[in-house]
Design a protein around this motif. Structure first.
Motif, PDB file in Angstrom:
ATOM      1  N   THR A 120       0.821  -1.208   0.000  1.00  0.00           N
ATOM      2  CA  THR A 120       0.000   0.000   0.000  1.00  0.00           C
ATOM      3  C   THR A 120       0.856   1.259   0.000  1.00  0.00           C
ATOM      4  OG1 THR A 120      -1.694  -1.198   1.252  1.00  0.00           O
ATOM      5  CG2 THR A 120      -1.846   1.204   1.213  1.00  0.00           C
ATOM      6  N   LEU A 121       0.582   2.166  -0.932  1.00  0.00           N
ATOM      7  CA  LEU A 121       1.294   3.435  -1.017  1.00  0.00           C
ATOM      8  C   LEU A 121       0.462   4.520  -0.353  1.00  0.00           C
ATOM      9  CD1 LEU A 121       2.686   3.291  -4.656  1.00  0.00           C
ATOM     10  CD2 LEU A 121       3.833   2.685  -2.528  1.00  0.00           C
ATOM     11  N   ARG A 122       1.067   5.219   0.614  1.00  0.00           N
ATOM     12  CA  ARG A 122       0.381   6.242   1.386  1.00  0.00           C
ATOM     13  C   ARG A 122       1.056   7.603   1.220  1.00  0.00           C
ATOM     14  NH1 ARG A 122      -3.260   4.066   4.834  1.00  0.00           N
ATOM     15  NH2 ARG A 122      -3.124   1.819   5.227  1.00  0.00           N
ATOM     16  N   SER A 123       0.272   8.650   1.427  1.00  0.00           N
ATOM     17  CA  SER A 123       0.832  10.000   1.388  1.00  0.00           C
ATOM     18  C   SER A 123       1.742  10.206   2.583  1.00  0.00           C
ATOM     19  CB  SER A 123      -0.281  11.043   1.389  1.00  0.00           C
ATOM     20  OG  SER A 123      -0.966  11.038   2.624  1.00  0.00           O
ATOM     21  N   GLN A 124       2.812  10.919   2.357  1.00  0.00           N
ATOM     22  CA  GLN A 124       3.788  11.137   3.422  1.00  0.00           C
ATOM     23  C   GLN A 124       3.233  12.004   4.542  1.00  0.00           C
ATOM     24  OE1 GLN A 124       7.838  13.270   2.909  1.00  0.00           O
ATOM     25  NE2 GLN A 124       8.250  11.126   2.447  1.00  0.00           N
ATOM     26  N   ASP A 125       2.293  12.887   4.232  1.00  0.00           N
ATOM     27  CA  ASP A 125       1.777  13.798   5.256  1.00  0.00           C
ATOM     28  C   ASP A 125       0.398  13.410   5.778  1.00  0.00           C
ATOM     29  OD1 ASP A 125       0.121  14.448   3.165  1.00  0.00           O
ATOM     30  OD2 ASP A 125       0.641  16.585   3.104  1.00  0.00           O
ATOM     31  N   GLY A 126      -0.114  12.251   5.364  1.00  0.00           N
ATOM     32  CA  GLY A 126      -1.413  11.800   5.845  1.00  0.00           C
ATOM     33  C   GLY A 126      -2.603  12.343   5.092  1.00  0.00           C
ATOM     34  N   SER A 127      -2.367  13.147   4.066  1.00  0.00           N
ATOM     35  CA  SER A 127      -3.488  13.678   3.289  1.00  0.00           C
ATOM     36  C   SER A 127      -4.069  12.589   2.383  1.00  0.00           C
ATOM     37  CB  SER A 127      -3.050  14.887   2.464  1.00  0.00           C
ATOM     38  OG  SER A 127      -2.058  14.537   1.520  1.00  0.00           O
ATOM     39  N   ARG A 128      -5.298  12.818   1.959  1.00  0.00           N
ATOM     40  CA  ARG A 128      -6.023  11.798   1.219  1.00  0.00           C
ATOM     41  C   ARG A 128      -5.677  11.799  -0.270  1.00  0.00           C
ATOM     42  NH1 ARG A 128     -12.062  11.097   3.795  1.00  0.00           N
ATOM     43  NH2 ARG A 128     -11.361  10.627   5.922  1.00  0.00           N
ATOM     44  N   GLY A 129      -5.943  10.645  -0.914  1.00  0.00           N
ATOM     45  CA  GLY A 129      -5.656  10.499  -2.334  1.00  0.00           C
ATOM     46  C   GLY A 129      -6.851   9.991  -3.111  1.00  0.00           C
ATOM     47  N   SER A 130      -6.841  10.249  -4.415  1.00  0.00           N
ATOM     48  CA  SER A 130      -7.893   9.790  -5.317  1.00  0.00           C
ATOM     49  C   SER A 130      -7.255   9.269  -6.600  1.00  0.00           C
ATOM     50  CB  SER A 130      -8.853  10.937  -5.636  1.00  0.00           C
ATOM     51  OG  SER A 130      -9.832  10.535  -6.579  1.00  0.00           O
ATOM     52  N   HIS A 131      -7.911   8.290  -7.232  1.00  0.00           N
ATOM     53  CA  HIS A 131      -7.338   7.579  -8.369  1.00  0.00           C
ATOM     54  C   HIS A 131      -8.446   7.265  -9.364  1.00  0.00           C
ATOM     55  CE1 HIS A 131      -5.225   3.565  -9.725  1.00  0.00           C
ATOM     56  NE2 HIS A 131      -5.113   4.509 -10.645  1.00  0.00           N
ATOM     57  N   SER A 132      -8.265   7.638 -10.627  1.00  0.00           N
ATOM     58  CA  SER A 132      -9.213   7.327 -11.686  1.00  0.00           C
ATOM     59  C   SER A 132      -8.450   6.737 -12.872  1.00  0.00           C
ATOM     60  CB  SER A 132      -9.973   8.575 -12.140  1.00  0.00           C
ATOM     61  OG  SER A 132     -10.737   9.123 -11.084  1.00  0.00           O
ATOM     62  N   GLU A 133      -9.044   5.735 -13.536  1.00  0.00           N
ATOM     63  CA  GLU A 133      -8.314   5.048 -14.616  1.00  0.00           C
ATOM     64  C   GLU A 133      -9.283   4.402 -15.598  1.00  0.00           C
ATOM     65  OE1 GLU A 133      -4.929   1.500 -15.037  1.00  0.00           O
ATOM     66  OE2 GLU A 133      -6.115   1.687 -13.204  1.00  0.00           O
ATOM     67  N   HIS A 134      -8.914   4.478 -16.877  1.00  0.00           N
ATOM     68  CA  HIS A 134      -9.598   3.726 -17.929  1.00  0.00           C
ATOM     69  C   HIS A 134      -8.565   3.119 -18.878  1.00  0.00           C
ATOM     70  CE1 HIS A 134     -13.845   4.176 -17.337  1.00  0.00           C
ATOM     71  NE2 HIS A 134     -13.847   5.505 -17.426  1.00  0.00           N
ATOM     72  N   THR A 135      -8.912   1.987 -19.451  1.00  0.00           N
ATOM     73  CA  THR A 135      -8.156   1.422 -20.561  1.00  0.00           C
ATOM     74  C   THR A 135      -8.770   1.947 -21.846  1.00  0.00           C
ATOM     75  OG1 THR A 135      -7.554  -0.593 -19.361  1.00  0.00           O
ATOM     76  CG2 THR A 135      -7.497  -0.689 -21.765  1.00  0.00           C
ATOM     77  N   ILE A 136      -7.941   2.539 -22.700  1.00  0.00           N
ATOM     78  CA  ILE A 136      -8.455   3.128 -23.938  1.00  0.00           C
ATOM     79  C   ILE A 136      -7.638   2.642 -25.131  1.00  0.00           C
ATOM     80  CG2 ILE A 136      -9.206   5.166 -22.672  1.00  0.00           C
ATOM     81  CD1 ILE A 136      -6.617   5.959 -25.101  1.00  0.00           C
ATOM     82  N   ALA A 137      -8.291   2.636 -26.280  1.00  0.00           N
ATOM     83  CA  ALA A 137      -7.625   2.293 -27.542  1.00  0.00           C
ATOM     84  C   ALA A 137      -7.627   3.513 -28.440  1.00  0.00           C
ATOM     85  CB  ALA A 137      -8.333   1.127 -28.223  1.00  0.00           C
ATOM     86  N   ILE A 138      -6.474   3.830 -29.001  1.00  0.00           N
ATOM     87  CA  ILE A 138      -6.372   4.934 -29.954  1.00  0.00           C
ATOM     88  C   ILE A 138      -6.720   4.396 -31.343  1.00  0.00           C
ATOM     89  CG2 ILE A 138      -4.794   6.578 -31.039  1.00  0.00           C
ATOM     90  CD1 ILE A 138      -3.256   6.640 -28.387  1.00  0.00           C
ATOM     91  N   THR A 139      -7.652   5.054 -32.009  1.00  0.00           N
ATOM     92  CA  THR A 139      -8.051   4.658 -33.357  1.00  0.00           C
ATOM     93  C   THR A 139      -8.003   5.880 -34.269  1.00  0.00           C
ATOM     94  OG1 THR A 139     -10.435   5.143 -33.281  1.00  0.00           O
ATOM     95  CG2 THR A 139      -9.693   3.082 -32.247  1.00  0.00           C
ATOM     96  N   ALA A 140      -8.150   5.628 -35.556  1.00  0.00           N
ATOM     97  CA  ALA A 140      -8.151   6.734 -36.523  1.00  0.00           C
ATOM     98  C   ALA A 140      -9.324   7.672 -36.299  1.00  0.00           C
ATOM     99  CB  ALA A 140      -8.196   6.171 -37.937  1.00  0.00           C
ATOM    100  N   ASP A 141     -10.382   7.173 -35.640  1.00  0.00           N
ATOM    101  CA  ASP A 141     -11.579   7.973 -35.398  1.00  0.00           C
ATOM    102  C   ASP A 141     -11.633   8.549 -33.982  1.00  0.00           C
ATOM    103  OD1 ASP A 141     -12.587   7.435 -37.980  1.00  0.00           O
ATOM    104  OD2 ASP A 141     -13.339   5.492 -37.297  1.00  0.00           O
TER     105      ASP A 141
END
Length: 256
Positions: A225-246
């Motif tokens: 587990t990776l934690r903030s050094q000062d105890g502040s909170r974190g947020s994480h957002s992620e998607h898998t995407i494909a690059i296409t010609a369109d």
């Protein structure tokens, strides 16, 4: 090595993306005050079994991990932001929970993450989550053929900076395909117009993660587990995407 996928292969990746999205949707609905992190992990484990999918996490043991991960979810709470190892903890009112999930379906991998507030939200937590989501959308919008990898990183960083957050570049997005982590690395800060030219067929996970008042992190005693050094909170957002010609396709798009 950077690999490019054919249009047919990108179509073959859709079921993995849809499955990962469905699991995160179920977890978001299930997460509530009093729910144990191990219960969330078990729910995801059962969904993997029912689908005939394969966990990308349970046997995962990179150089920065203390041991094989042993769980199928990353559940990061409050000052934890990445790689949160599920443990015996009941979610409390006001907790900020980030869930990261990757799985393989029919030989293809998808990876996605979201953050939610449990019970009564704090305004600063809602701002933090919204910022990662807006940064993710900006990164995806920049993921177009003819642009450069730095355009994605720059777009993410501009959102974070405007909101007053610092950026840690130790961990970021990555290539996705037959395995969970591949080339290229996609940092959350970079220079516009620099880096790898973006071409159709590139499939990547874009994942902004920000901490409220620091860019410094440390590894918890659990070795993961990776934690903030000062105890502040974190947020994480992620998607898998494909690059296409369109334009970019979000393979892990959720209905809610």
């Amino acid at each position: 090595m950077i690999e490019y996928r054919t249009p047919a292969e990108i179509e073959q990746m859709r079921p993995a993306g849809q499955f990962v999205a469905s699991v995160l949707t179920a977890l978001r609905k299930h997460a509530d005050v009093g729910v144990n992190l191990l219960e969330l992990d078990e729910l995801a484990h059962q969904m993997i079994k029912d689908r005939g999918a394969t966990s990308c996490y349970i046997d995962y043991h990179p150089s920065f991990g203390a041991s094989p991960f042993g769980k199928v979810l990353c559940t990061s709470v409050n000052d934890a932001v990445l790689h949160g190892l599920p443990h015996d903890y009941q979610l409390a009112d006001g907790d900020l929970l980030s869930v990261d999930f990757a799985a393989e379906v029919d030989g293809w991998v998808a990876d996605s993450a979201l953050s939610v507030v449990i019970g009564t939200p704090r305004p600063q937590d809602l701002k933090l989550i919204e910022t990662t989501e807006v940064a993710l959308a900006a990164g995806i919008e920049a993921a177009r053929a003819g642009n450069k990898l730095g355009d994605i990183s720059y777009a993410i960083a501009q959102i974070a900076t405007k909101a007053g957050y610092k950026i840690n570049t130790d961990f970021g997005g990555h290539g996705v395909g037959r395995t969970m982590h591949g080339d290229p690395h996609v940092p959350n800060n970079g220079r516009r117009g620099r880096g790898l030219p973006l071409k159709p067929g590139l499939v990547i996970a874009i994942e902004p993660w920000f901490l409220e008042t620091t860019d410094k992190i440390y590894t918890d005693q659990d070795g993961w587990t990776l934690r903030s050094q000062d105890g502040s909170r974190g947020s994480h957002s992620e998607h898998t995407i494909a690059i296409t010609a369109d334009g970019p396709i979000i393979l892990t798009q959720r209905d809610a």
